[in-house]
Design a protein around this motif. Sequence first.
Motif, short mmCIF file in Angstrom:
data_model
loop_
_atom_site.label_atom_id
_atom_site.label_comp_id
_atom_site.label_asym_id
_atom_site.label_seq_id
_atom_site.Cartn_x
_atom_site.Cartn_y
_atom_site.Cartn_z
N VAL A 12 0.84 -1.21 0.00
CA VAL A 12 0.00 0.00 0.00
C VAL A 12 0.87 1.25 0.00
O VAL A 12 0.61 2.21 -0.73
N GLU A 13 1.93 1.24 0.81
CA GLU A 13 2.83 2.39 0.86
C GLU A 13 3.52 2.62 -0.48
O GLU A 13 3.66 3.76 -0.94
N ILE A 14 3.93 1.56 -1.14
CA ILE A 14 4.57 1.68 -2.45
C ILE A 14 3.59 2.22 -3.47
O ILE A 14 3.92 3.12 -4.25
N LEU A 15 2.38 1.68 -3.50
CA LEU A 15 1.41 2.11 -4.49
C LEU A 15 0.94 3.55 -4.29
O LEU A 15 0.57 4.22 -5.25
N LYS A 16 0.98 4.05 -3.06
CA LYS A 16 0.58 5.43 -2.79
C LYS A 16 1.72 6.43 -2.98
O LYS A 16 1.50 7.63 -2.92
N SER A 17 2.92 5.95 -3.21
CA SER A 17 4.07 6.85 -3.33
C SER A 17 4.08 7.55 -4.69
O SER A 17 3.30 7.23 -5.58
N ARG A 18 5.01 8.49 -4.84
CA ARG A 18 5.14 9.25 -6.09
C ARG A 18 6.15 8.62 -7.04
O ARG A 18 6.64 9.28 -7.93
N ARG A 19 6.45 7.37 -6.87
CA ARG A 19 7.40 6.69 -7.76
C ARG A 19 6.78 6.48 -9.13
O ARG A 19 5.57 6.50 -9.30
N THR A 20 7.64 6.23 -10.11
CA THR A 20 7.15 5.90 -11.45
C THR A 20 6.57 4.48 -11.40
O THR A 20 6.91 3.69 -10.51
N PRO A 21 5.72 4.13 -12.36
CA PRO A 21 5.15 2.77 -12.36
C PRO A 21 6.21 1.66 -12.41
O PRO A 21 6.03 0.61 -11.79
N VAL A 22 7.29 1.89 -13.10
CA VAL A 22 8.34 0.87 -13.17
C VAL A 22 9.00 0.69 -11.81
O VAL A 22 9.25 -0.45 -11.37
N GLN A 23 9.26 1.78 -11.11
CA GLN A 23 9.85 1.68 -9.77
C GLN A 23 8.89 0.98 -8.81
O GLN A 23 9.32 0.18 -7.98
N LYS A 24 7.61 1.30 -8.92
CA LYS A 24 6.62 0.64 -8.06
C LYS A 24 6.60 -0.85 -8.33
O LYS A 24 6.56 -1.66 -7.39
N LEU A 25 6.64 -1.24 -9.59
CA LEU A 25 6.63 -2.65 -9.95
C LEU A 25 7.85 -3.37 -9.41
O LEU A 25 7.75 -4.47 -8.86
N ILE A 26 9.01 -2.76 -9.55
CA ILE A 26 10.25 -3.38 -9.07
C ILE A 26 10.21 -3.57 -7.56
O ILE A 26 10.54 -4.64 -7.04
N TRP A 27 9.80 -2.53 -6.81
CA TRP A 27 9.74 -2.65 -5.36
C TRP A 27 8.72 -3.70 -4.93
O TRP A 27 8.97 -4.48 -4.02
N CYS A 28 7.56 -3.74 -5.60
CA CYS A 28 6.55 -4.74 -5.26
C CYS A 28 7.05 -6.15 -5.54
O CYS A 28 6.80 -7.07 -4.77
N LEU A 29 7.78 -6.33 -6.64
CA LEU A 29 8.33 -7.64 -6.95
C LEU A 29 9.38 -8.06 -5.94
O LEU A 29 9.44 -9.23 -5.54
N VAL A 30 10.22 -7.12 -5.51
CA VAL A 30 11.24 -7.45 -4.51
C VAL A 30 10.58 -7.91 -3.21
O VAL A 30 10.96 -8.92 -2.62
N VAL A 31 9.56 -7.17 -2.77
CA VAL A 31 8.88 -7.53 -1.53
C VAL A 31 8.07 -8.82 -1.70
O VAL A 31 8.00 -9.64 -0.79
N PHE A 32 7.50 -9.02 -2.89
CA PHE A 32 6.70 -10.22 -3.13
C PHE A 32 7.58 -11.47 -3.21
O PHE A 32 7.23 -12.51 -2.63
N LEU A 33 8.70 -11.39 -3.91
CA LEU A 33 9.55 -12.57 -4.10
C LEU A 33 10.36 -12.92 -2.86
O LEU A 33 10.68 -14.09 -2.62
N PHE A 34 10.73 -11.92 -2.07
CA PHE A 34 11.52 -12.14 -0.86
C PHE A 34 10.81 -11.44 0.31
O PHE A 34 11.19 -10.33 0.68
N PRO A 35 9.79 -12.07 0.89
CA PRO A 35 8.95 -11.38 1.86
C PRO A 35 9.69 -10.76 3.04
O PRO A 35 9.52 -9.58 3.33
N VAL A 36 10.54 -11.50 3.71
CA VAL A 36 11.23 -10.97 4.88
C VAL A 36 12.41 -10.10 4.45
O VAL A 36 12.55 -8.96 4.90
N LEU A 37 13.25 -10.62 3.59
CA LEU A 37 14.41 -9.87 3.12
C LEU A 37 13.97 -8.63 2.32
O LEU A 37 14.57 -7.56 2.44
N GLY A 38 12.90 -8.75 1.55
CA GLY A 38 12.38 -7.62 0.79
C GLY A 38 11.91 -6.48 1.68
O GLY A 38 12.11 -5.31 1.37
#
Length: 105
Positions: free
Chosen positions: A56-82
């Motif tokens: 939710v924090e990532i999606l509400k931020s002012r990042r570009t869509p590509v940056q949002k996608l990358i951060w969401c993938l990092v957190v999704f693929l590596f839940p604790v480490l992400g």
Amino acid sequence: MAFNTLFSSILLQLCLASIGLAAPVSTEAMDNSWQYGTGGGLVGLIVLILDIIVFVEILKSRRTPVQKLIWCLVVFLFPVLGLIIYYLFSNRSAYQRDSGYESLA
């Protein structure tokens, strides 16, 4: 506009998929749910809640869509480490959305 809708749809599907991945890893009798790590139990529930907060924090931020996608993938693929990587290296203060309210004179 269509890209934003598609992007939001993909991220929503990723969030819903993470709920399915929070199920217990083993079907054997679970005497001690702590042994399953983030696969289930109380630890898995806490990690899932923290992941959703980060999404939710990532999606509400002012990042570009590509940056949002990358951060969401990092957190999704590596839940604790992400989560740890996001909170340490994401520069959250620079991308926070303004509250939208004007200050009174």
